[in-house]
Design an enzyme around this catalytic site. Structure first.
Site, PDB file in Angstrom:
ATOM      1  N   ALA A 227     -93.102  50.966  -5.082  1.00 15.71           N
ATOM      2  CA  ALA A 227     -91.851  50.537  -4.458  1.00 15.71           C
ATOM      3  C   ALA A 227     -92.187  50.105  -3.039  1.00 15.71           C
ATOM      4  O   ALA A 227     -93.178  50.554  -2.460  1.00 15.71           O
ATOM      5  CB  ALA A 227     -90.847  51.679  -4.433  1.00 15.71           C
TER       6      ALA A 227
ATOM      7  N   VAL B  69     -92.054  58.413  -2.097  1.00 19.04           N
ATOM      8  CA  VAL B  69     -93.312  57.891  -2.653  1.00 19.04           C
ATOM      9  C   VAL B  69     -94.457  58.895  -2.438  1.00 19.04           C
ATOM     10  O   VAL B  69     -94.413  59.703  -1.518  1.00 19.04           O
ATOM     11  CB  VAL B  69     -93.705  56.526  -2.016  1.00 19.04           C
ATOM     12  CG1 VAL B  69     -92.880  55.403  -2.603  1.00 19.04           C
ATOM     13  CG2 VAL B  69     -93.590  56.574  -0.512  1.00 19.04           C
TER      14      VAL B  69
ATOM     15  N   TRP C 187     -76.484  61.304  13.750  1.00 20.06           N
ATOM     16  CA  TRP C 187     -77.018  60.366  14.753  1.00 20.06           C
ATOM     17  C   TRP C 187     -77.706  59.171  14.107  1.00 20.06           C
ATOM     18  O   TRP C 187     -77.903  58.142  14.723  1.00 20.06           O
ATOM     19  CB  TRP C 187     -78.021  61.062  15.686  1.00 20.06           C
ATOM     20  CG  TRP C 187     -77.338  62.041  16.568  1.00 20.06           C
ATOM     21  CD1 TRP C 187     -77.438  63.394  16.517  1.00 20.06           C
ATOM     22  CD2 TRP C 187     -76.397  61.745  17.595  1.00 20.06           C
ATOM     23  NE1 TRP C 187     -76.615  63.963  17.453  1.00 20.06           N
ATOM     24  CE2 TRP C 187     -75.977  62.982  18.135  1.00 20.06           C
ATOM     25  CE3 TRP C 187     -75.861  60.569  18.117  1.00 20.06           C
ATOM     26  CZ2 TRP C 187     -75.041  63.062  19.160  1.00 20.06           C
ATOM     27  CZ3 TRP C 187     -74.936  60.642  19.151  1.00 20.06           C
ATOM     28  CH2 TRP C 187     -74.536  61.889  19.664  1.00 20.06           C
TER      29      TRP C 187
ATOM     30  N   GLN D  72     -82.388  44.480   4.422  1.00 18.83           N
ATOM     31  CA  GLN D  72     -83.667  44.932   3.861  1.00 18.83           C
ATOM     32  C   GLN D  72     -83.895  44.241   2.524  1.00 18.83           C
ATOM     33  O   GLN D  72     -82.952  43.784   1.891  1.00 18.83           O
ATOM     34  CB  GLN D  72     -83.634  46.446   3.615  1.00 18.83           C
ATOM     35  CG  GLN D  72     -83.875  47.281   4.857  1.00 18.83           C
ATOM     36  CD  GLN D  72     -84.102  48.746   4.525  1.00 18.83           C
ATOM     37  OE1 GLN D  72     -83.786  49.209   3.434  1.00 18.83           O
ATOM     38  NE2 GLN D  72     -84.651  49.472   5.479  1.00 18.83           N
TER      39      GLN D  72
END
Ligand code: DAH
Length: 340
Positions: free
Chosen positions: A308, A254, A156, A211
């Site tokens: 990051a 992270v 999905w 992104q």
């Protein structure tokens, strides 16, 4: 009779002289030379003349016919010639007139600001890197410490390709792994690129969006370094000081993880409908790179550390240009695109 012929000739000649349209000449030709024309009729009636004058009248009539025909032809070609010249005059081209300007296109708003974002980060020492849009499960999930049963792997959320292991990347984070595998720290990169999700589309969601991933790895890198970098980025991008706050947030790759908010540009932090009365707008996810991620990329977490981050570029561009619907970017609507 001969005298009548002479008069007829003069009269016809005069008419030809006066005529100045092709139509008039046609009428004159018909009147004298046509089937029922005057000269034709004289020729027909020769047989009623006394034998003595028959030959002479016949000869004279034929001569007048020939003469008149020639006169009419001459005049016709004269008129046709002037017509042609008139036409040519109308078609005359002024070669000194400046040519009409070509209709030039321009860059898409997303490209314009992508370049701006790259410029800001490049100036802070971050290299611009690209990665594949079709990924495999290892880079998109496993190497990023996303467990097998994580809902993001669900059909999905992710667009799976027919080939079992392949998918359209759901984020730009896999490029962190690909880059660390091949490069030794210290390193600083940003990764702008297309990403894909099985989202229902609305004003702020599209199946394809952009992104910008960021990664900095060194011996000593802290969350404070991250905050400074991102605050400076916002200041340059929006051309004014922007307040930034870090909230705890969870991302498997992270530890610790943060959600980054910036002060709302619309109300200046007072609270409005855009920021749901909070004064803050959520801009990205970030954190200190998880040891498992460093390990997956072949780096020793005892020696290296870093931060990051990943932000939605469409969102950033929408904030900057005050665009209220993400779907406009791919609509191909020139009324929208021409504004940039
Ligand atoms: N990959 C995340 C997403 O698509 C965004 C993100 C969050 C990237 C935290 C990061 C990070 O690098 O540290 O939602």
């Amino acid at each position: 009779m001969l005298k009548d012929l002479k008069e007829l000739k003069n009269k016809a000649q005069e008419e030809v002289k006066q005529a100045n349209t092709l139509r008039e000449l046609e009428r004159i030709s018909k009147e004298y030379l046509g089937k029922k024309g005057e000269l034709t009729q004289i020729l027909h009636s020769l047989k009623d003349l006394p034998k003595t004058s028959r030959a002479e009248v016949g000869k004279e009539t034929n001569e007048i016919r020939e003469f008149l025909k020639a006169e009419i032809d001459k005049k016709v070609s004269g008129l046709e010639e002037t017509d042609k010249k008139e036409e040519e005059k109308k078609e005359w081209i002024d070669i000194s007139t400046p040519a009409p300007k070509p209709n030039l296109g321009h860059l898409h708003p997303l490209t314009i600001l992508k370049r701006k974002i790259e410029e800001i980060f490049n100036n802070m020492g971050f290299a611009t890197i690209e990665g594949p849009e079709v990924e495999n499960e290892w880079y998109n999930f496993d190497a990023l410490n996303i467990p097998k049963n994580h809902p993001a792997r669900d059909a999905w959320d992710t667009l799976w390709l027919k080939d079992d292991d392949l998918l359209l990347r759901t984020h730009t984070s896999p490029v962190q792994i690909r880059y660390m595998e091949k490069h030794q720290p210290p390193l600083r990169i940003i990764v702008p690129g297309k990403t894909f999700r099985r989202d229902a589309t609305d004003a702020s969601h599209d199946v394809q969006f952009f992104q910008i991933e960021g990664l900095m790895i060194d011996k000593e890198v802290s969350a404070a370094n991250f905050k400074a970098v991102i605050q400076e980025f916002f200041r340059q991008f929006f051309a004014k000081p922007i307040k930034v706050r870090l909230r705890p947030g969870f991302f498997p790759f992270v530890e610790p993880g943060f959600e980054i908010d910036m002060s709302c540009l619309v109300c200046g932090g007072k609270g409005c409908s855009t920021c749901q009365k909070t004064g803050w707008i959520e801009m990205m996810g970030a954190g200190m790179v998880h040891p498992n991620v460093l390990k997956a990329a072949g780096l020793n977490p005892k020696h290296w550390q870093g931060f990051a981050f990943g932000m939605g570029m469409d969102r950033l561009v929408m904030m900057k240009y005050k665009i209220n619907d993400i779907r406009l970017f791919n609509s191909g609507d020139l009324r929208f695109l021409k504004q940039f």
